[in-house]
Design a protein around this motif. Sequence first.
Motif, PDB file in Angstrom:
ATOM      1  N   THR A   7       0.813  -1.226   0.000  1.00 28.65           N
ATOM      2  CA  THR A   7       0.000   0.000   0.000  1.00 28.65           C
ATOM      3  C   THR A   7       0.840   1.267   0.000  1.00 28.65           C
ATOM      4  O   THR A   7       0.298   2.354  -0.011  1.00 28.65           O
ATOM      5  CB  THR A   7      -0.937   0.019   1.231  1.00 28.65           C
ATOM      6  OG1 THR A   7      -0.136   0.005   2.409  1.00 28.65           O
ATOM      7  CG2 THR A   7      -1.902  -1.138   1.209  1.00 28.65           C
ATOM      8  N   ARG A   8       2.149   1.127   0.017  1.00 26.20           N
ATOM      9  CA  ARG A   8       3.009   2.301   0.025  1.00 26.20           C
ATOM     10  C   ARG A   8       3.130   2.901  -1.358  1.00 26.20           C
ATOM     11  O   ARG A   8       3.189   2.192  -2.347  1.00 26.20           O
ATOM     12  CB  ARG A   8       4.391   1.922   0.543  1.00 26.20           C
ATOM     13  CG  ARG A   8       4.355   1.530   2.006  1.00 26.20           C
ATOM     14  CD  ARG A   8       5.677   1.087   2.466  1.00 26.20           C
ATOM     15  NE  ARG A   8       6.665   2.108   2.092  1.00 26.20           N
ATOM     16  CZ  ARG A   8       7.885   2.154   2.577  1.00 26.20           C
ATOM     17  NH1 ARG A   8       8.294   1.253   3.416  1.00 26.20           N
ATOM     18  NH2 ARG A   8       8.716   3.087   2.218  1.00 26.20           N
ATOM     19  N   THR A   9       3.211   4.223  -1.415  1.00 21.26           N
ATOM     20  CA  THR A   9       3.404   4.890  -2.699  1.00 21.26           C
ATOM     21  C   THR A   9       4.877   4.843  -3.071  1.00 21.26           C
ATOM     22  O   THR A   9       5.748   4.606  -2.217  1.00 21.26           O
ATOM     23  CB  THR A   9       2.951   6.360  -2.638  1.00 21.26           C
ATOM     24  OG1 THR A   9       3.830   7.078  -1.766  1.00 21.26           O
ATOM     25  CG2 THR A   9       1.506   6.482  -2.162  1.00 21.26           C
ATOM     26  N   VAL A  10       5.152   5.123  -4.310  1.00 20.29           N
ATOM     27  CA  VAL A  10       6.538   5.154  -4.774  1.00 20.29           C
ATOM     28  C   VAL A  10       7.306   6.247  -4.037  1.00 20.29           C
ATOM     29  O   VAL A  10       8.492   6.103  -3.744  1.00 20.29           O
ATOM     30  CB  VAL A  10       6.613   5.329  -6.311  1.00 20.29           C
ATOM     31  CG1 VAL A  10       6.073   6.670  -6.746  1.00 20.29           C
ATOM     32  CG2 VAL A  10       8.039   5.148  -6.805  1.00 20.29           C
ATOM     33  N   TYR A  11       6.619   7.319  -3.703  1.00 21.76           N
ATOM     34  CA  TYR A  11       7.274   8.428  -3.008  1.00 21.76           C
ATOM     35  C   TYR A  11       7.661   8.037  -1.581  1.00 21.76           C
ATOM     36  O   TYR A  11       8.708   8.438  -1.092  1.00 21.76           O
ATOM     37  CB  TYR A  11       6.373   9.664  -3.023  1.00 21.76           C
ATOM     38  CG  TYR A  11       6.032  10.076  -4.426  1.00 21.76           C
ATOM     39  CD1 TYR A  11       6.988  10.658  -5.252  1.00 21.76           C
ATOM     40  CD2 TYR A  11       4.771   9.838  -4.956  1.00 21.76           C
ATOM     41  CE1 TYR A  11       6.709  11.007  -6.554  1.00 21.76           C
ATOM     42  CE2 TYR A  11       4.473  10.191  -6.262  1.00 21.76           C
ATOM     43  CZ  TYR A  11       5.447  10.773  -7.059  1.00 21.76           C
ATOM     44  OH  TYR A  11       5.165  11.109  -8.342  1.00 21.76           O
ATOM     45  N   GLN A  15      11.465   7.932  -0.245  1.00 16.36           N
ATOM     46  CA  GLN A  15      11.821   8.647   0.980  1.00 16.36           C
ATOM     47  C   GLN A  15      12.541   7.728   1.968  1.00 16.36           C
ATOM     48  O   GLN A  15      13.411   8.168   2.710  1.00 16.36           O
ATOM     49  CB  GLN A  15      10.574   9.227   1.625  1.00 16.36           C
ATOM     50  CG  GLN A  15      10.873  10.108   2.805  1.00 16.36           C
ATOM     51  CD  GLN A  15       9.626  10.772   3.363  1.00 16.36           C
ATOM     52  OE1 GLN A  15       8.521  10.560   2.884  1.00 16.36           O
ATOM     53  NE2 GLN A  15       9.807  11.577   4.379  1.00 16.36           N
ATOM     54  N   ASP A  16      12.214   6.465   1.979  1.00 18.30           N
ATOM     55  CA  ASP A  16      12.856   5.509   2.883  1.00 18.30           C
ATOM     56  C   ASP A  16      14.122   4.880   2.306  1.00 18.30           C
ATOM     57  O   ASP A  16      14.788   4.103   2.985  1.00 18.30           O
ATOM     58  CB  ASP A  16      11.868   4.394   3.259  1.00 18.30           C
ATOM     59  CG  ASP A  16      10.773   4.890   4.184  1.00 18.30           C
ATOM     60  OD1 ASP A  16      10.970   5.926   4.842  1.00 18.30           O
ATOM     61  OD2 ASP A  16       9.710   4.239   4.235  1.00 18.30           O
ATOM     62  N   SER A  17      14.460   5.221   1.076  1.00 17.05           N
ATOM     63  CA  SER A  17      15.604   4.583   0.426  1.00 17.05           C
ATOM     64  C   SER A  17      16.938   5.147   0.923  1.00 17.05           C
ATOM     65  O   SER A  17      17.026   6.291   1.372  1.00 17.05           O
ATOM     66  CB  SER A  17      15.519   4.754  -1.096  1.00 17.05           C
ATOM     67  OG  SER A  17      15.786   6.099  -1.459  1.00 17.05           O
TER      68      SER A  17
END
Length: 108
Positions: A7-11, A15-17
């Motif tokens: 359910t996470r967006t690509v953004y 941001q977590d990368s």
Amino acid sequence: MVGDRSTRTVYEEVQDSDEFAALRSRLRRFVFPMSAAFLVWYLAYVLLASYARDFMAIKVLGNINMGLVIGLLQFVTTFAITTAYVRYANKHLDPAAERIRQRVEGRG
């Protein structure tokens, strides 16, 4: 982040990368010290103007005094910092940001 991976967006993923964290770190390594240095420089000008009136009144050339010279150097410093930031961003920030952007747009 909140939510599971599906359910996470690509953004949120970006941001977590690690790549985004490194980009943010590189930005902060430039911005925070430069901002602190400029604020100290500006504070020095304000303090000199307030408490070292005799020094600021020293004539440098004709009616031009130290206060005017140091005040004008504030503008020079602003342009120098802007130029330094643009060079730093072009070399250290923009390539990484472009890679992240391409990755995000590649998913869309």
